[in-house]
Scaffold this motif. Structure first.
Motif, PDB file in Angstrom:
ATOM      1  N   GLU A 124       0.829  -1.206   0.000  1.00 54.05           N
ATOM      2  CA  GLU A 124       0.000   0.000   0.000  1.00 54.05           C
ATOM      3  C   GLU A 124       0.864   1.256   0.000  1.00 54.05           C
ATOM      4  N   ALA A 125       1.948   1.224   0.771  1.00 57.87           N
ATOM      5  CA  ALA A 125       2.825   2.390   0.856  1.00 57.87           C
ATOM      6  C   ALA A 125       3.487   2.687  -0.484  1.00 57.87           C
ATOM      7  N   VAL A 126       3.864   1.637  -1.194  1.00 56.21           N
ATOM      8  CA  VAL A 126       4.651   1.798  -2.422  1.00 56.21           C
ATOM      9  C   VAL A 126       3.776   2.025  -3.654  1.00 56.21           C
ATOM     10  N   ARG A 127       2.519   1.596  -3.585  1.00 53.74           N
ATOM     11  CA  ARG A 127       1.660   1.531  -4.772  1.00 53.74           C
ATOM     12  C   ARG A 127       1.679   2.815  -5.603  1.00 53.74           C
ATOM     13  N   ASP A 128       1.463   3.952  -4.973  1.00 48.96           N
ATOM     14  CA  ASP A 128       1.386   5.220  -5.706  1.00 48.96           C
ATOM     15  C   ASP A 128       2.650   6.063  -5.571  1.00 48.96           C
ATOM     16  N   ALA A 129       3.668   5.502  -4.940  1.00 45.93           N
ATOM     17  CA  ALA A 129       4.852   6.307  -4.618  1.00 45.93           C
ATOM     18  C   ALA A 129       5.778   6.505  -5.817  1.00 45.93           C
ATOM     19  N   GLU A 130       6.373   7.692  -5.875  1.00 46.26           N
ATOM     20  CA  GLU A 130       7.487   7.943  -6.807  1.00 46.26           C
ATOM     21  C   GLU A 130       8.818   7.739  -6.083  1.00 46.26           C
ATOM     22  N   ILE A 131       8.830   8.172  -4.820  1.00 50.63           N
ATOM     23  CA  ILE A 131      10.073   8.207  -4.040  1.00 50.63           C
ATOM     24  C   ILE A 131       9.887   7.370  -2.778  1.00 50.63           C
ATOM     25  N   VAL A 132      10.814   6.485  -2.509  1.00 48.04           N
ATOM     26  CA  VAL A 132      10.813   5.721  -1.267  1.00 48.04           C
ATOM     27  C   VAL A 132      11.945   6.215  -0.376  1.00 48.04           C
ATOM     28  N   TYR A 133      11.614   6.487   0.879  1.00 48.85           N
ATOM     29  CA  TYR A 133      12.612   6.846   1.881  1.00 48.85           C
ATOM     30  C   TYR A 133      12.723   5.720   2.900  1.00 48.85           C
ATOM     31  N   VAL A 134      13.917   5.214   3.107  1.00 50.67           N
ATOM     32  CA  VAL A 134      14.172   4.173   4.095  1.00 50.67           C
ATOM     33  C   VAL A 134      14.696   4.853   5.361  1.00 50.67           C
ATOM     34  N   CYS A 135      13.886   4.809   6.423  1.00 50.01           N
ATOM     35  CA  CYS A 135      14.220   5.505   7.676  1.00 50.01           C
ATOM     36  C   CYS A 135      14.168   4.549   8.863  1.00 50.01           C
ATOM     37  N   VAL A 136      14.499   3.293   8.635  1.00 50.00           N
ATOM     38  CA  VAL A 136      14.477   2.298   9.720  1.00 50.00           C
ATOM     39  C   VAL A 136      15.743   2.420  10.553  1.00 50.00           C
ATOM     40  N   ASP A 137      15.718   1.862  11.764  1.00 53.77           N
ATOM     41  CA  ASP A 137      16.893   1.965  12.618  1.00 53.77           C
ATOM     42  C   ASP A 137      17.934   0.914  12.239  1.00 53.77           C
ATOM     43  N   THR A 138      19.177   1.228  12.556  1.00 56.19           N
ATOM     44  CA  THR A 138      20.313   0.341  12.259  1.00 56.19           C
ATOM     45  C   THR A 138      21.132   0.173  13.538  1.00 56.19           C
TER      46      THR A 138
END
Length: 454
Positions: free
Chosen positions: A81-95
């Motif tokens: 659902e998050a990616v369906r209409d997205a142009e840009i993906v931001y990865v902000c998970v912890d490391t």
């Protein structure tokens, strides 16, 4: 290094993976800039809270910004659902750090795996702090996942907790690392309205900038604490030393406050990650190793100095004032207070703690510490106290009244928050970092009414 590209001032669809301190602030700020944002997280309770209008973390201005832009924000547990209409993906998970000090990238790989086949994306961008070289590995993983035509970029964050919204909207710089000119222009356009210069560079350099900045700030803190220890040995006053030194335009006054050292989610983790990166490359980063060791020692020194002043801590009741790693946040990660509480208990002391923002804690030393709602409750019949977080409430407290409530008014100010001669007038034996110990004024101290226990 190139400068900012031409802006088109258009709105974009952005998917943000991770609803923590970084992802939630980034998503809210992108919405503030007019973009449509979907924030995805794997924690149902967090997403449910956000969908109902609650903010699961404390960050000044964030709640108002989320409310103001609610029509442009969505929250979901569903990656598709998050990616369906997205142009840009931001990865902000912890490391988080592994046992070896390397960064745990498992959450990064989980996101890349969730993007499999989303070939419509215009760019995948990592904002999480990662070791230098991670971008090349992600590029290879994206190629394997059917994303070989989707550009990759690094856009590290430089936001400080307690002022993250302000830092995002008015940054010192925006760093974009990518090999793709179209992706660089798209990300620069995404930040249109942010008041700060944009620097474009290769991915590896962008990854290194974040680690370098945090390691250098950590170095300034540890260096200042080393000088503070020398001041204690020689009778110099660290407040005078740092004020005069910081007026040198080549050095500046920032991050030269003596105290209990750095904490939080960034400095400790990033310093160790950069040291691990060096070690894995066959290089011993000796300066950074010393920076980390000095920082690890600072909260232990505080406990030792209080122990010396009280002739031991066994059976004593100690008030620990402040729990979060710094004021203006509810974050307990790598907080010096946790080490202090643990060390006090190891010495046989009973710990009472106070903090206006810290969440309920039942882990480690907090399980057997007594949480108090007010400062007077915390200080009543205490044999000593330690300031661990420089909350403004402590600066404004009625210290004269609090002194009369204590068994022995001995205070270690781990943040140099208060003024020595004023605390002396209030009746305290006042210890701080890098400043001479101030003995209490005999006429005003209740110390003699409560002889120290053997």
């Amino acid at each position: 290094m190139k400068v900012k590209l031409h802006m088109h001032n258009s709105n974009h669809n952005v998917a943000v993976f991770g609803a923590g301190y970084i992802g939630l602030v980034a998503g809210a700020c992108f919405a503030e800039l007019g973009h449509r944002v979907t924030i995805r997280d794997i924690q149902p309770a967090r997403i449910q809270a956000l969908q109902s209008g609650a903010v699961p973390i404390y960050e000044p201005g964030l709640g108002e910004m989320l409310t103001r832009n609610s029509k442009r924000l969505r929250f979901t547990l569903d990656a598709d659902e998050a990616v369906r209409d997205a142009e840009i993906v931001y990865v902000c998970v912890d490391t988080p750090p592994t046992a070896s000090g390397d960064a745990d990238l498992s959450r990064i790989w989980a996101v890349i795996n969730a993007l499999k086949g989303a070939s419509h994306l215009a760019v995948v961008t990592v904002k999480s702090t990662v070791p230098v070289g991670t971008g090349a590995r992600i590029r290879a993983a994206m190629d394997t996942a059917g994303l070989e035509h989707v550009p990759y970029a690094s856009n590290p964050e430089f936001t400080a907790e307690g002022r993250a919204v302000e830092d995002f909207m008015h940054p010192d710089r925006i760093v974009i690392g990518t090999e793709d000119d179209t992706a660089a222009e798209l990300l620069a356009d995404l930040h249109d309205g942010v008041k700060g210069p944009t620097l474009l560079m290769d991915v590896a350099s962008a990854e290194m900038v974040k680690l370098t900045a945090n390691a250098l700030l950590a170095t300034k803190i540890s260096f200042t604490n080393e000088i503070a220890t020398l001041c204690e040995a020689t009778g110099a006053d660290i407040a005078h030393v740092t004020k005069a030194t910081g007026m040198d335009h080549r050095l500046g006054p920032h991050f030269m406050n003596a105290g209990l050292g750095y904490g939080g989610s960034c400095f400790p983790k990033d310093s160790r990650a950069l040291r691990a990166l060096a070690s894995n490359s066959g290089y011993a980063f000796q300066l950074l190793t010393a920076v980390i060791e000095v920082n690890d020692l600072q909260p232990r020194r505080a406990v030792q100095r209080l122990k010396n002043e009280l002739n031991g801590l066994k059976g004593r009741t100690i008030a620990l004032l402040g729990m979060t790693f710094k004021p203006g946040t509810d974050d307990m990660r790598e907080a010096p207070s946790t080490v202090i509480a643990s060390r006090l208990q190891a010495e046989g002391a009973h710990v009472r703690c106070w903090d206006p923002m810290a969440p309920a804690c039942n882990d480690g030393p907090w399980a057997s510490a007594h949480r108090c709602a007010t400062l007077p409750q915390t200080m009543t019949a205490a044999d000593g106290a330690i300031i661990a977080t420089e909350w403004p409430q402590l600066r404004q407290a009625n210290w004269s009244r609090l002194a009369t409530m204590m068994n022995t008014p001995v205070l270690f100010d781990g943040r140099n928050l208060l003024t020595p001669h004023v605390m002396k007038q209030h009746g305290y034996i006042y210890l701080s970092v890098g400043r001479p110990t101030t003995p209490a004024t005999p006429a005003t101290t209740p110390h003699d009414r409560h002889p120290q226990r053997a």
